[in-house]
Design an enzyme around this catalytic site. Structure first.
Site, PDB file in Angstrom:
ATOM      1  N   PRO A 218       0.897   5.543  -5.986  1.00  0.00           N
ATOM      2  CA  PRO A 218       1.148   4.757  -4.636  1.00  0.00           C
ATOM      3  C   PRO A 218       0.417   4.750  -2.973  1.00  0.00           C
ATOM      4  O   PRO A 218       0.008   6.656  -3.231  1.00  0.00           O
ATOM      5  CB  PRO A 218       2.490   5.932  -4.234  1.00  0.00           C
ATOM      6  CG  PRO A 218       2.441   6.558  -4.750  1.00  0.00           C
ATOM      7  CD  PRO A 218       1.230   6.270  -5.603  1.00  0.00           C
ATOM      8  N   GLU A 219       0.305   4.033  -2.035  1.00  0.00           N
ATOM      9  CA  GLU A 219      -0.481   4.297  -0.487  1.00  0.00           C
ATOM     10  C   GLU A 219       0.118   4.576   0.240  1.00  0.00           C
ATOM     11  O   GLU A 219       1.850   4.546   0.260  1.00  0.00           O
ATOM     12  CB  GLU A 219      -1.232   3.020  -1.084  1.00  0.00           C
ATOM     13  CG  GLU A 219      -2.312   2.876  -1.510  1.00  0.00           C
ATOM     14  CD  GLU A 219      -3.421   1.796  -1.921  1.00  0.00           C
ATOM     15  OE1 GLU A 219      -3.496   0.992  -0.699  1.00  0.00           O
ATOM     16  OE2 GLU A 219      -3.133   1.048  -3.157  1.00  0.00           O
TER      17      GLU A 219
ATOM     18  N   ARG B  15       1.350  10.456 -16.045  1.00  0.00           N
ATOM     19  CA  ARG B  15       0.285  11.387 -16.506  1.00  0.00           C
ATOM     20  C   ARG B  15      -0.113  12.636 -15.697  1.00  0.00           C
ATOM     21  O   ARG B  15      -1.753  13.085 -15.863  1.00  0.00           O
ATOM     22  CB  ARG B  15      -1.051  10.557 -14.998  1.00  0.00           C
ATOM     23  CG  ARG B  15      -1.191   8.766 -15.882  1.00  0.00           C
ATOM     24  CD  ARG B  15      -1.936   7.730 -15.548  1.00  0.00           C
ATOM     25  NE  ARG B  15      -3.598   8.298 -15.816  1.00  0.00           N
ATOM     26  CZ  ARG B  15      -4.668   7.783 -15.003  1.00  0.00           C
ATOM     27  NH1 ARG B  15      -3.691   6.410 -14.282  1.00  0.00           N
ATOM     28  NH2 ARG B  15      -5.721   7.609 -14.640  1.00  0.00           N
TER      29      ARG B  15
ATOM     30  N   ARG C 167     -21.187   7.176  10.403  1.00  0.00           N
ATOM     31  CA  ARG C 167     -20.846   7.253   9.725  1.00  0.00           C
ATOM     32  C   ARG C 167     -22.198   6.012   8.462  1.00  0.00           C
ATOM     33  O   ARG C 167     -22.477   4.904   9.293  1.00  0.00           O
ATOM     34  CB  ARG C 167     -20.012   7.432   8.547  1.00  0.00           C
ATOM     35  CG  ARG C 167     -18.594   8.107   9.525  1.00  0.00           C
ATOM     36  CD  ARG C 167     -18.979   9.235   8.753  1.00  0.00           C
ATOM     37  NE  ARG C 167     -17.940  10.129   8.115  1.00  0.00           N
ATOM     38  CZ  ARG C 167     -17.604  10.439   6.951  1.00  0.00           C
ATOM     39  NH1 ARG C 167     -18.942  10.228   6.121  1.00  0.00           N
ATOM     40  NH2 ARG C 167     -17.022  11.329   6.699  1.00  0.00           N
TER      41      ARG C 167
END
Length: 277
Positions: free
Chosen positions: A2-3, A113, A152
């Site tokens: 899930p995000e 998992r 960055r």
DNA sequence: GTCTATGTTTGCGG
DNA sequence: TCCGCAAACATAGA
């Protein structure tokens, strides 16, 4: 798995289910590594008797505030789910942590998992302090994104997946946002023109809000697929433009969607809309 | 049997 | 220090 939109959906459903106010009466842990940093006994002892005063999201963490000075942080990683069920039911194989509540219900952590983790901390910042800004917060402006990108020199996709750069994005919503902004995932972050940064900022918020509206993205019927509490699936899969749509037509230009690997992650792009640097 | 997987962390080499 | 890459975690489903 899930995000941000999926985690927020779970939090909203836990709130709607009236979880705040309930107190923990018992804790059982069947896979010790689901609990980080504490042994099973310490975890159960410290959690027992505590009342849930609030539930919120930070990045991909679900935060249970246990007033006055304790927080249970849950990260679902790839396959974790939370279930809220009537107490005393039988235990199915992947339910690794059972938290019994004084209203007769049980909060269960289901994780085939076993990558998911629960953390019990006195100071929420212990875990959450390293997270980058919330993309849907007021303070997350295009200007702030521009400053971050410019500071960055990384490829866009791995940088957007980096939770210390921006919190809550994962593979689905990064691919969707980059497609919407017409940016190739391998573009260097400091190479974007001002207009491209504005497009990316808008795209990130747009795809997240759409995911939220649709209660998250459920991709299949399997055990490790996203479902909110009570096995409720989200409908955002229908709204995806490129993610896992390899070979299908780009909704903008009808070119076939391509699947490439960027930063070890499966990545979906329209080769015509998102030209390589 | 093979390949893939919505995530994060760690260690290595440039 | 920054960056990219590979591997590790552990299991299910196609």
């Amino acid at each position: 798995m899930p995000e941000l939109p999926e985690v927020q959906t779970i939090v909203d459903d836990l709130l709607a289910a009236g979880l705040p106010g309930a107190a923990v009466t018992a804790v059982a842990v069947h896979w010790p590594r689901s609990v980080a940093g504490l042994n099973v006994c310490e975890f159960a002892e410290r959690l027992s008797g505590r009342r849930i005063s609030g539930i919120r999201r930070r990045g991909k963490f679900i935060v249970f505030d246990l007033a006055p000075d304790l927080h249970l942080l849950v990260h679902l990683r790839m396959s974790g789910r939370l279930l809220l069920v009537a107490g005393g039911g039988e235990l199915s194989p992947h339910q690794h942590v059972i938290i019994a509540l004084d209203d007769g219900r049980e909060l269960r952590f289901h994780d085939p998992r076993k990558f998911g983790r629960m953390y019990l901390v006195a100071e929420a910042g212990e875990r959450l302090g390293r997270l980058g800004p919330e993309p849907l917060a007021r303070g997350f402006t295009a200007r702030r994104l521009a400053e971050g990108l410019g500071g960055r020199k990384r490829s866009l996709k791995p940088l957007l997946l980096d939770q210390s750069f921006i919190a809550g994005l994962g593979n689905i919503y990064v691919d969707e946002a980059l497609w919407d902004a017409r940016l190739h995932p391998c573009r260097r972050s400091d190479s974007l023109a001002a207009g491209e940064v504005v497009a990316l900022h808008r795209a990130i918020r747009k795809v997240l809000r759409r995911g939220l509206r649709n209660n998250g993205t459920s991709l299949g019927a399997g055990q490790s697929n996203f479902n909110s509490i009570g096995e409720k699936p989200g409908s955002n899969r229908e709204a995806l433009r490129v993610f896992r749509r390899t070979g299908l037509a780009c909704p903008r230009c009808r070119s076939p969607i391509a699947r490439i690997i960027v930063g070890q992650r499966s990545t979906h792009i329209c080769p015509r809309c998102q030209t390589a640097p």
